[in-house]
Design a protein around this motif. Structure first.
Motif, PDB file in Angstrom:
ATOM      1  N   MET A   1       0.850  -1.190   0.000  1.00  0.00           N
ATOM      2  CA  MET A   1       0.000   0.000   0.000  1.00  0.00           C
ATOM      3  C   MET A   1       0.883   1.237   0.000  1.00  0.00           C
ATOM      4  O   MET A   1       1.858   1.312   0.738  1.00  0.00           O
ATOM      5  CB  MET A   1      -0.896  -0.009   1.242  1.00  0.00           C
ATOM      6  N   THR A   2       0.564   2.209  -0.850  1.00  0.00           N
ATOM      7  CA  THR A   2       1.339   3.435  -0.910  1.00  0.00           C
ATOM      8  C   THR A   2       0.565   4.559  -0.250  1.00  0.00           C
ATOM      9  O   THR A   2      -0.668   4.564  -0.229  1.00  0.00           O
ATOM     10  CB  THR A   2       1.641   3.804  -2.367  1.00  0.00           C
ATOM     11  N   GLY A   3       1.302   5.539   0.276  1.00  0.00           N
ATOM     12  CA  GLY A   3       0.665   6.663   0.930  1.00  0.00           C
ATOM     13  C   GLY A   3       0.224   6.310   2.336  1.00  0.00           C
ATOM     14  O   GLY A   3       0.208   5.146   2.731  1.00  0.00           O
ATOM     15  N   PRO A   4      -0.149   7.318   3.123  1.00  0.00           N
ATOM     16  CA  PRO A   4      -0.575   7.071   4.498  1.00  0.00           C
ATOM     17  C   PRO A   4      -1.828   6.203   4.556  1.00  0.00           C
ATOM     18  O   PRO A   4      -2.719   6.307   3.712  1.00  0.00           O
ATOM     19  CB  PRO A   4      -0.860   8.481   5.031  1.00  0.00           C
ATOM     20  N   THR A   5      -1.869   5.345   5.554  1.00  0.00           N
ATOM     21  CA  THR A   5      -3.053   4.523   5.770  1.00  0.00           C
ATOM     22  C   THR A   5      -4.205   5.398   6.235  1.00  0.00           C
ATOM     23  O   THR A   5      -4.054   6.208   7.152  1.00  0.00           O
ATOM     24  CB  THR A   5      -2.762   3.453   6.836  1.00  0.00           C
ATOM     25  N   THR A   6      -5.360   5.254   5.602  1.00  0.00           N
ATOM     26  CA  THR A   6      -6.529   6.008   6.037  1.00  0.00           C
ATOM     27  C   THR A   6      -7.299   5.206   7.078  1.00  0.00           C
ATOM     28  O   THR A   6      -7.143   3.979   7.196  1.00  0.00           O
ATOM     29  CB  THR A   6      -7.458   6.326   4.858  1.00  0.00           C
ATOM     30  N   VAL A   7      -8.136   5.898   7.825  1.00  0.00           N
ATOM     31  CA  VAL A   7      -8.968   5.221   8.816  1.00  0.00           C
ATOM     32  C   VAL A   7      -9.881   4.211   8.132  1.00  0.00           C
ATOM     33  O   VAL A   7     -10.053   3.079   8.602  1.00  0.00           O
ATOM     34  CB  VAL A   7      -9.785   6.248   9.617  1.00  0.00           C
ATOM     35  N   ASP A   8     -10.455   4.591   7.017  1.00  0.00           N
ATOM     36  CA  ASP A   8     -11.359   3.674   6.319  1.00  0.00           C
ATOM     37  C   ASP A   8     -10.619   2.438   5.816  1.00  0.00           C
ATOM     38  O   ASP A   8     -11.164   1.328   5.831  1.00  0.00           O
ATOM     39  CB  ASP A   8     -12.046   4.393   5.158  1.00  0.00           C
ATOM     40  N   ASP A   9      -9.363   2.613   5.360  1.00  0.00           N
ATOM     41  CA  ASP A   9      -8.548   1.457   4.967  1.00  0.00           C
ATOM     42  C   ASP A   9      -8.431   0.477   6.128  1.00  0.00           C
ATOM     43  O   ASP A   9      -8.593  -0.738   5.967  1.00  0.00           O
ATOM     44  CB  ASP A   9      -7.126   1.892   4.574  1.00  0.00           C
ATOM     45  N   ALA A  10      -8.103   1.023   7.294  1.00  0.00           N
ATOM     46  CA  ALA A  10      -7.882   0.174   8.461  1.00  0.00           C
ATOM     47  C   ALA A  10      -9.170  -0.516   8.897  1.00  0.00           C
ATOM     48  O   ALA A  10      -9.194  -1.728   9.145  1.00  0.00           O
ATOM     49  CB  ALA A  10      -7.308   1.001   9.607  1.00  0.00           C
ATOM     50  N   LEU A  11     -10.252   0.233   8.983  1.00  0.00           N
ATOM     51  CA  LEU A  11     -11.505  -0.344   9.470  1.00  0.00           C
ATOM     52  C   LEU A  11     -12.043  -1.407   8.515  1.00  0.00           C
ATOM     53  O   LEU A  11     -12.682  -2.372   8.946  1.00  0.00           O
ATOM     54  CB  LEU A  11     -12.543   0.757   9.674  1.00  0.00           C
ATOM     55  N   ALA A  12     -11.761  -1.251   7.236  1.00  0.00           N
ATOM     56  CA  ALA A  12     -12.238  -2.233   6.256  1.00  0.00           C
ATOM     57  C   ALA A  12     -11.603  -3.598   6.466  1.00  0.00           C
ATOM     58  O   ALA A  12     -12.159  -4.621   6.040  1.00  0.00           O
ATOM     59  CB  ALA A  12     -11.950  -1.736   4.840  1.00  0.00           C
ATOM     60  N   GLY A  13     -10.451  -3.635   7.131  1.00  0.00           N
ATOM     61  CA  GLY A  13      -9.769  -4.903   7.351  1.00  0.00           C
ATOM     62  C   GLY A  13     -10.082  -5.563   8.677  1.00  0.00           C
ATOM     63  O   GLY A  13      -9.436  -6.550   9.040  1.00  0.00           O
ATOM     64  N   VAL A  14     -11.071  -5.055   9.411  1.00  0.00           N
ATOM     65  CA  VAL A  14     -11.405  -5.589  10.735  1.00  0.00           C
ATOM     66  C   VAL A  14     -12.698  -6.397  10.651  1.00  0.00           C
ATOM     67  O   VAL A  14     -13.787  -5.817  10.517  1.00  0.00           O
ATOM     68  CB  VAL A  14     -11.561  -4.450  11.763  1.00  0.00           C
ATOM     69  N   PRO A  15     -12.636  -7.729  10.721  1.00  0.00           N
ATOM     70  CA  PRO A  15     -13.866  -8.539  10.634  1.00  0.00           C
ATOM     71  C   PRO A  15     -14.896  -8.185  11.694  1.00  0.00           C
ATOM     72  O   PRO A  15     -16.103  -8.260  11.439  1.00  0.00           O
ATOM     73  CB  PRO A  15     -13.342  -9.971  10.816  1.00  0.00           C
ATOM     74  N   LEU A  16     -14.448  -7.795  12.870  1.00  0.00           N
ATOM     75  CA  LEU A  16     -15.358  -7.448  13.959  1.00  0.00           C
ATOM     76  C   LEU A  16     -16.321  -6.331  13.571  1.00  0.00           C
ATOM     77  O   LEU A  16     -17.446  -6.250  14.085  1.00  0.00           O
ATOM     78  CB  LEU A  16     -14.532  -7.027  15.183  1.00  0.00           C
ATOM     79  N   LEU A  17     -15.897  -5.476  12.652  1.00  0.00           N
ATOM     80  CA  LEU A  17     -16.705  -4.317  12.279  1.00  0.00           C
ATOM     81  C   LEU A  17     -17.452  -4.511  10.958  1.00  0.00           C
ATOM     82  O   LEU A  17     -18.178  -3.611  10.526  1.00  0.00           O
ATOM     83  CB  LEU A  17     -15.820  -3.072  12.175  1.00  0.00           C
ATOM     84  N   ALA A  18     -17.292  -5.658  10.339  1.00  0.00           N
ATOM     85  CA  ALA A  18     -17.895  -5.888   9.020  1.00  0.00           C
ATOM     86  C   ALA A  18     -19.412  -5.724   9.073  1.00  0.00           C
ATOM     87  O   ALA A  18     -20.092  -6.308   9.926  1.00  0.00           O
ATOM     88  CB  ALA A  18     -17.532  -7.281   8.520  1.00  0.00           C
ATOM     89  N   GLY A  19     -19.941  -4.909   8.177  1.00  0.00           N
ATOM     90  CA  GLY A  19     -21.382  -4.719   8.067  1.00  0.00           C
ATOM     91  C   GLY A  19     -21.996  -3.843   9.133  1.00  0.00           C
ATOM     92  O   GLY A  19     -23.221  -3.682   9.164  1.00  0.00           O
ATOM     93  N   ARG A  20     -21.195  -3.258   9.996  1.00  0.00           N
ATOM     94  CA  ARG A  20     -21.737  -2.424  11.074  1.00  0.00           C
ATOM     95  C   ARG A  20     -21.498  -0.949  10.754  1.00  0.00           C
ATOM     96  O   ARG A  20     -20.395  -0.571  10.343  1.00  0.00           O
ATOM     97  CB  ARG A  20     -21.073  -2.771  12.412  1.00  0.00           C
ATOM     98  N   PRO A  21     -22.497  -0.110  10.938  1.00  0.00           N
ATOM     99  CA  PRO A  21     -22.268   1.331  10.770  1.00  0.00           C
ATOM    100  C   PRO A  21     -21.246   1.816  11.797  1.00  0.00           C
ATOM    101  O   PRO A  21     -21.328   1.459  12.977  1.00  0.00           O
ATOM    102  CB  PRO A  21     -23.643   1.948  11.033  1.00  0.00           C
ATOM    103  N   VAL A  22     -20.280   2.582  11.341  1.00  0.00           N
ATOM    104  CA  VAL A  22     -19.253   3.081  12.253  1.00  0.00           C
ATOM    105  C   VAL A  22     -19.086   4.583  12.082  1.00  0.00           C
ATOM    106  O   VAL A  22     -19.303   5.144  11.006  1.00  0.00           O
ATOM    107  CB  VAL A  22     -17.892   2.380  12.028  1.00  0.00           C
ATOM    108  N   ARG A  23     -18.710   5.213  13.177  1.00  0.00           N
ATOM    109  CA  ARG A  23     -18.304   6.615  13.171  1.00  0.00           C
ATOM    110  C   ARG A  23     -16.973   6.691  13.894  1.00  0.00           C
ATOM    111  O   ARG A  23     -16.737   5.953  14.856  1.00  0.00           O
ATOM    112  CB  ARG A  23     -19.348   7.487  13.882  1.00  0.00           C
TER     113      ARG A  23
END
Length: 327
Positions: A1-23
């Motif tokens: 991955m190039t460039g700084p990691t975004t929050v959305d990049d990180a959260l997309a890789g967390v199964p615990l949060l899959a399909g859940r609305p997040v803020r």
């Protein structure tokens, strides 16, 4: 991955949060890495909170922290001791961590003196926990940071280099009879303590948790105590009180002297940490790293020029006899 990691990049890789609305929102602090509060809602409408910690590889590359993989491992080990937050997801390819959110109050420097009991207890639990996979030595860290300043032509506070021989004498004294190495945090500013409880209010905390393992490693336990004292700008009697609470009946004058010299060495070394951060990274533009370096050096200079420094050095170096240390 190039460039700084975004929050959305990180959260997309967390199964615990899959399909859940997040803020999410950025949390205060975080002078090097990025830290966010994440709120997720489950199918029943219940909101759960987490902490996302995104590690910046440039921090360790500049000598300002341990490598990301090591920090991921040490954070998990600290959680096993019950002191650190539970690790819910590890994303080594980013690198990032999802941690439990610790409800409670983040301490400030003025809170530390009134909380030395729970703080000392938390340190003992961490120090008795699983050993980390790396070692940390504050004298070597100081030499490393000073070398970085010299290679990059970074400014250090006036008088710093002229005092190096005295700082080196302190380092040699502490190395003469070191206590057994234990897993240490090594960066115990007040803001890395979270007071237990729903909101942490209502007087001194009954318990404390410890976060942010950016500089963690196996080390002399009295460095953690000296670092606490440095960050809270303790007076000598407060250092003695912290030492007594931590060591109990094993407390000796030699151990008090170790804590006080580690206070000095903490300030002398983190002077350079802020100098390097100012010169190479400036991760948080709103924070004045240069002023912090000057303040750390002012405190270190005060203790380097104190009339009792020689007696402290003699006490820890065991001049004439081996100092009593805990078994």
């Amino acid at each position: 991955m190039t460039g700084p990691t975004t929050v959305d990049d990180a959260l997309a890789g967390v199964p615990l949060l899959a399909g859940r609305p997040v803020r999410w929102s950025r949390m205060p602090g975080g002078l090097s890495h990025r830290v966010y509060r994440v709120d997720a809602v489950d199918d029943d409408g219940v909101r759960e909170s987490y902490v996302l910690r995104i590690l910046e590889p440039a921090v360790s590359e500049a000598g300002l922290g341990i490598p990301p993989g090591q920090e991921l491992d040490n954070t998990r080990l600290a959680a096993e001791s019950g002191v650190g937050a539970r690790v819910l997801a590890v994303l080594p390819e980013l690198p990032a961590l999802l941690l439990e959110y610790l409800p409670g109050r983040t301490l400030g420097p003025g809170d530390v003196a009134g909380a030395i009991g729970p703080i000392a207890s938390a340190c003992r639990r961490l120090h008795a926990g699983p050993a980390f996979g790396n070692d940390f030595d504050i004298g070597r860290k100081r030499a490393e940071l000073l070398g970085i300043c010299e290679r990059h032509g970074l400014a250090v506070p006036a008088g710093y280099r002229a005092a190096s021989s005295t700082v080196d004498e302190v380092i040699r004294a502490l190395a003469a009879w070191p206590p057994p190495s234990v897993p240490c945090h090594n960066d115990l500013l007040a803001e890395n303590f979270i007071a237990d409880g729903p909101d942490g209010a209502g007087g001194p905390p009954t318990g404390v948790r410890i976060v942010d393992y950016q500089l963690s490693g196996n080390n002399d336990p009295t460095f953690d105590l000296g670092d606490i004292a440095a960050e809270a700008d303790f007076e000598p009697d407060q250092c003695a009180a912290l030492t007594a609470v931590y060591f109990g009946p094993d407390r000796t004058e030699a151990l008090v002297a170790r804590v006080r010299l580690n206070l000095l060495l903490s300030n002398a070394t983190w002077t350079l940490w802020f100098s390097v951060h100012h010169g190479l990274l400036r991760s948080s533009p709103a924070f004045d790293y240069q002023s912090e370096a000057e303040d750390k050096w002012r405190q270190a200079s005060r203790d380097l020029n104190a009339p009792g420094l020689g007696a402290l050095i003699d006490a820890v170096a065991g001049r004439g006899r081996r100092p009593a240390l805990p078994s």
